[in-house]
Design a protein around this motif. Structure first.
Motif, mmCIF file in Angstrom:
data_model
loop_
_atom_site.group_PDB
_atom_site.id
_atom_site.type_symbol
_atom_site.label_atom_id
_atom_site.label_comp_id
_atom_site.label_asym_id
_atom_site.label_seq_id
_atom_site.Cartn_x
_atom_site.Cartn_y
_atom_site.Cartn_z
ATOM 1 N N ALA A 85 0.846 -1.193 0.000
ATOM 2 C CA ALA A 85 0.000 0.000 0.000
ATOM 3 C C ALA A 85 0.880 1.242 0.000
ATOM 4 O O ALA A 85 2.028 1.205 0.434
ATOM 5 N N ASP A 86 0.316 2.346 -0.480
ATOM 6 C CA ASP A 86 1.054 3.610 -0.449
ATOM 7 C C ASP A 86 0.823 4.305 0.895
ATOM 8 O O ASP A 86 0.142 3.778 1.782
ATOM 9 N N ALA A 87 1.364 5.490 1.056
ATOM 10 C CA ALA A 87 1.270 6.216 2.322
ATOM 11 C C ALA A 87 -0.164 6.591 2.695
ATOM 12 O O ALA A 87 -0.476 6.763 3.872
ATOM 13 N N ASP A 88 -1.037 6.688 1.716
ATOM 14 C CA ASP A 88 -2.435 7.027 1.977
ATOM 15 C C ASP A 88 -3.291 5.802 2.259
ATOM 16 O O ASP A 88 -4.490 5.933 2.502
ATOM 17 N N GLY A 89 -2.721 4.602 2.198
ATOM 18 C CA GLY A 89 -3.457 3.376 2.462
ATOM 19 C C GLY A 89 -4.063 2.737 1.232
ATOM 20 O O GLY A 89 -4.752 1.726 1.339
ATOM 21 N N LYS A 90 -3.825 3.282 0.061
ATOM 22 C CA LYS A 90 -4.358 2.715 -1.182
ATOM 23 C C LYS A 90 -3.509 1.496 -1.565
ATOM 24 O O LYS A 90 -2.287 1.555 -1.586
ATOM 25 N N VAL A 91 -4.177 0.381 -1.879
ATOM 26 C CA VAL A 91 -3.473 -0.843 -2.256
ATOM 27 C C VAL A 91 -2.783 -0.635 -3.602
ATOM 28 O O VAL A 91 -3.413 -0.230 -4.581
ATOM 29 N N THR A 92 -1.465 -0.913 -3.642
ATOM 30 C CA THR A 92 -0.697 -0.722 -4.870
ATOM 31 C C THR A 92 -0.307 -2.042 -5.526
ATOM 32 O O THR A 92 0.205 -2.044 -6.633
ATOM 33 N N GLY A 93 -0.542 -3.157 -4.842
ATOM 34 C CA GLY A 93 -0.210 -4.453 -5.416
ATOM 35 C C GLY A 93 0.047 -5.484 -4.340
ATOM 36 O O GLY A 93 -0.258 -5.277 -3.163
ATOM 37 N N THR A 94 0.639 -6.597 -4.746
ATOM 38 C CA THR A 94 0.972 -7.694 -3.845
ATOM 39 C C THR A 94 2.376 -8.172 -4.168
ATOM 40 O O THR A 94 2.744 -8.275 -5.340
ATOM 41 N N GLU A 95 3.135 -8.471 -3.137
ATOM 42 C CA GLU A 95 4.482 -9.008 -3.327
ATOM 43 C C GLU A 95 4.492 -10.468 -2.907
ATOM 44 O O GLU A 95 4.128 -10.805 -1.780
ATOM 45 N N ILE A 96 4.879 -11.342 -3.832
ATOM 46 C CA ILE A 96 5.007 -12.768 -3.538
ATOM 47 C C ILE A 96 6.493 -13.084 -3.390
ATOM 48 O O ILE A 96 7.285 -12.776 -4.274
ATOM 49 N N THR A 97 6.832 -13.701 -2.267
ATOM 50 C CA THR A 97 8.204 -14.120 -1.988
ATOM 51 C C THR A 97 8.212 -15.640 -1.879
ATOM 52 O O THR A 97 7.315 -16.218 -1.259
ATOM 53 N N TYR A 98 9.231 -16.277 -2.455
ATOM 54 C CA TYR A 98 9.313 -17.732 -2.382
ATOM 55 C C TYR A 98 10.772 -18.178 -2.467
ATOM 56 O O TYR A 98 11.665 -17.402 -2.784
ATOM 57 N N GLU A 99 10.986 -19.438 -2.165
ATOM 58 C CA GLU A 99 12.294 -20.073 -2.294
ATOM 59 C C GLU A 99 12.138 -21.271 -3.211
ATOM 60 O O GLU A 99 11.032 -21.786 -3.397
ATOM 61 N N PHE A 100 13.238 -21.716 -3.788
ATOM 62 C CA PHE A 100 13.191 -22.971 -4.525
ATOM 63 C C PHE A 100 14.491 -23.732 -4.320
ATOM 64 O O PHE A 100 15.551 -23.150 -4.120
ATOM 65 N N GLU A 101 14.362 -25.062 -4.323
ATOM 66 C CA GLU A 101 15.505 -25.961 -4.209
ATOM 67 C C GLU A 101 15.737 -26.595 -5.573
ATOM 68 O O GLU A 101 14.790 -27.006 -6.235
ATOM 69 N N VAL A 102 16.995 -26.698 -5.955
ATOM 70 C CA VAL A 102 17.351 -27.336 -7.221
ATOM 71 C C VAL A 102 18.229 -28.537 -6.902
ATOM 72 O O VAL A 102 19.240 -28.409 -6.214
ATOM 73 N N THR A 103 17.821 -29.692 -7.403
ATOM 74 C CA THR A 103 18.611 -30.914 -7.252
ATOM 75 C C THR A 103 19.118 -31.336 -8.624
ATOM 76 O O THR A 103 18.334 -31.483 -9.557
ATOM 77 N N PHE A 153 8.146 -11.581 -6.799
ATOM 78 C CA PHE A 153 7.320 -11.043 -7.870
ATOM 79 C C PHE A 153 6.473 -9.932 -7.270
ATOM 80 O O PHE A 153 5.966 -10.074 -6.158
ATOM 81 N N LYS A 154 6.296 -8.835 -7.992
ATOM 82 C CA LYS A 154 5.375 -7.781 -7.566
ATOM 83 C C LYS A 154 4.200 -7.770 -8.527
ATOM 84 O O LYS A 154 4.356 -7.474 -9.706
ATOM 85 N N LEU A 155 3.026 -8.114 -8.003
ATOM 86 C CA LEU A 155 1.804 -8.165 -8.795
ATOM 87 C C LEU A 155 1.118 -6.808 -8.771
ATOM 88 O O LEU A 155 1.085 -6.146 -7.731
ATOM 89 N N PRO A 156 0.545 -6.394 -9.892
ATOM 90 C CA PRO A 156 -0.234 -5.144 -9.901
ATOM 91 C C PRO A 156 -1.480 -5.290 -9.025
ATOM 92 O O PRO A 156 -1.964 -6.399 -8.781
ATOM 93 N N ALA A 157 -1.998 -4.182 -8.554
ATOM 94 C CA ALA A 157 -3.204 -4.189 -7.725
ATOM 95 C C ALA A 157 -4.367 -4.834 -8.471
ATOM 96 O O ALA A 157 -4.531 -4.636 -9.672
ATOM 97 N N GLY A 158 -5.141 -5.626 -7.758
ATOM 98 C CA GLY A 158 -6.330 -6.238 -8.337
ATOM 99 C C GLY A 158 -6.074 -7.517 -9.116
ATOM 100 O O GLY A 158 -6.989 -8.037 -9.739
ATOM 101 N N THR A 159 -4.836 -8.023 -9.124
ATOM 102 C CA THR A 159 -4.547 -9.263 -9.850
ATOM 103 C C THR A 159 -4.160 -10.365 -8.882
ATOM 104 O O THR A 159 -3.751 -10.095 -7.756
ATOM 105 N N LYS A 160 -4.299 -11.588 -9.348
ATOM 106 C CA LYS A 160 -3.898 -12.765 -8.576
ATOM 107 C C LYS A 160 -3.068 -13.664 -9.473
ATOM 108 O O LYS A 160 -3.259 -13.697 -10.685
ATOM 109 N N PRO A 161 -2.160 -14.438 -8.870
ATOM 110 C CA PRO A 161 -1.353 -15.354 -9.676
ATOM 111 C C PRO A 161 -2.177 -16.555 -10.116
ATOM 112 O O PRO A 161 -3.094 -16.982 -9.422
ATOM 113 N N LYS A 162 -1.827 -17.077 -11.278
ATOM 114 C CA LYS A 162 -2.531 -18.245 -11.817
ATOM 115 C C LYS A 162 -1.570 -19.426 -11.949
ATOM 116 O O LYS A 162 -1.884 -20.523 -11.525
ATOM 117 N N SER A 163 -0.393 -19.188 -12.551
ATOM 118 C CA SER A 163 0.590 -20.268 -12.703
ATOM 119 C C SER A 163 1.989 -19.679 -12.769
ATOM 120 O O SER A 163 2.182 -18.512 -13.101
#
Length: 180
Positions: A85-103, A153-163
């Protein structure tokens, strides 16, 4: 006879006054107890109401093979999302954080592998694909496993991840992403 009625009346008034006083005290005790109970029984009420909204993120399946000879096993773990969210409280997006293991499935003495998340793509529910905002590449020796952390990943406001499309050596595999 007048004395008996007078004594009886005074006794009745005293008894009624005593009962009313007792009821008032009991009601006050009940009101105090009722007022204290929600504060004691609700620990969530003490948590700050201004914390950022978080989501659980799951990948399905969480492990996939990549490479022309299926020599790379990638496992996606520890995913979470935070609403931005910004300083005024308006939602600006979503941040997805993840880890991955490689074998690396190559035999000892075989080649090492290099997985670069710059080639990964996150598909959104509106059909757009986005790239990482931040990522860490991994170089893995034969028959070993390494982890990559702090991939975002930073998602725009109003979107959700699909794949999430994972990529290695001209092979691509998509895994479903669900955000709750």
């Amino acid at each position: 006879m007048k004395r008996i009625i007078l004594v009886f009346s005074v006794g009745l008034i005293v008894t009624l006054a005593a009962c009313k006083g007792k009821n008032k005290t009991e009601n006050a005790d009940q009101q105090t107890t009722t007022a204290e109970q929600p504060a004691q029984s609700s620990p969530a009420a003490t948590a700050p109401s201004n914390e950022p909204k978080t989501y659980a993120v799951t990948f399905s399946p969480d492990s996939v093979y990549l490479g022309k000879n299926k020599e790379v096993l990638v496992r996606v773990t520890n995913a979470k999302a935070v609403e931005l969210a910004d300083a005024d409280g308006k939602v600006t997006g979503t941040e997805i954080t993840y880890e991955f293991e490689v074998t690396n499935k190559n035999q000892v003495g075989g080649s090492s592998i290099f997985v670069n998340p710059a080639n990964f793509r996150l598909q959104l529910d509106n059909g757009n694909n986005i790239t990482h905002d931040n990522y860490n590449s991994v170089n893995v020796d034969a028959e070993s496993t390494k982890s990559s952390t702090d991939n975002k990943f930073k998602l725009p406001a109003g979107t959700k991840p699909k794949s999430l499309s994972l990529f290695y050596d001209e092979t691509r595999v998509s895994v479903g992403v669900e955000m709750k």
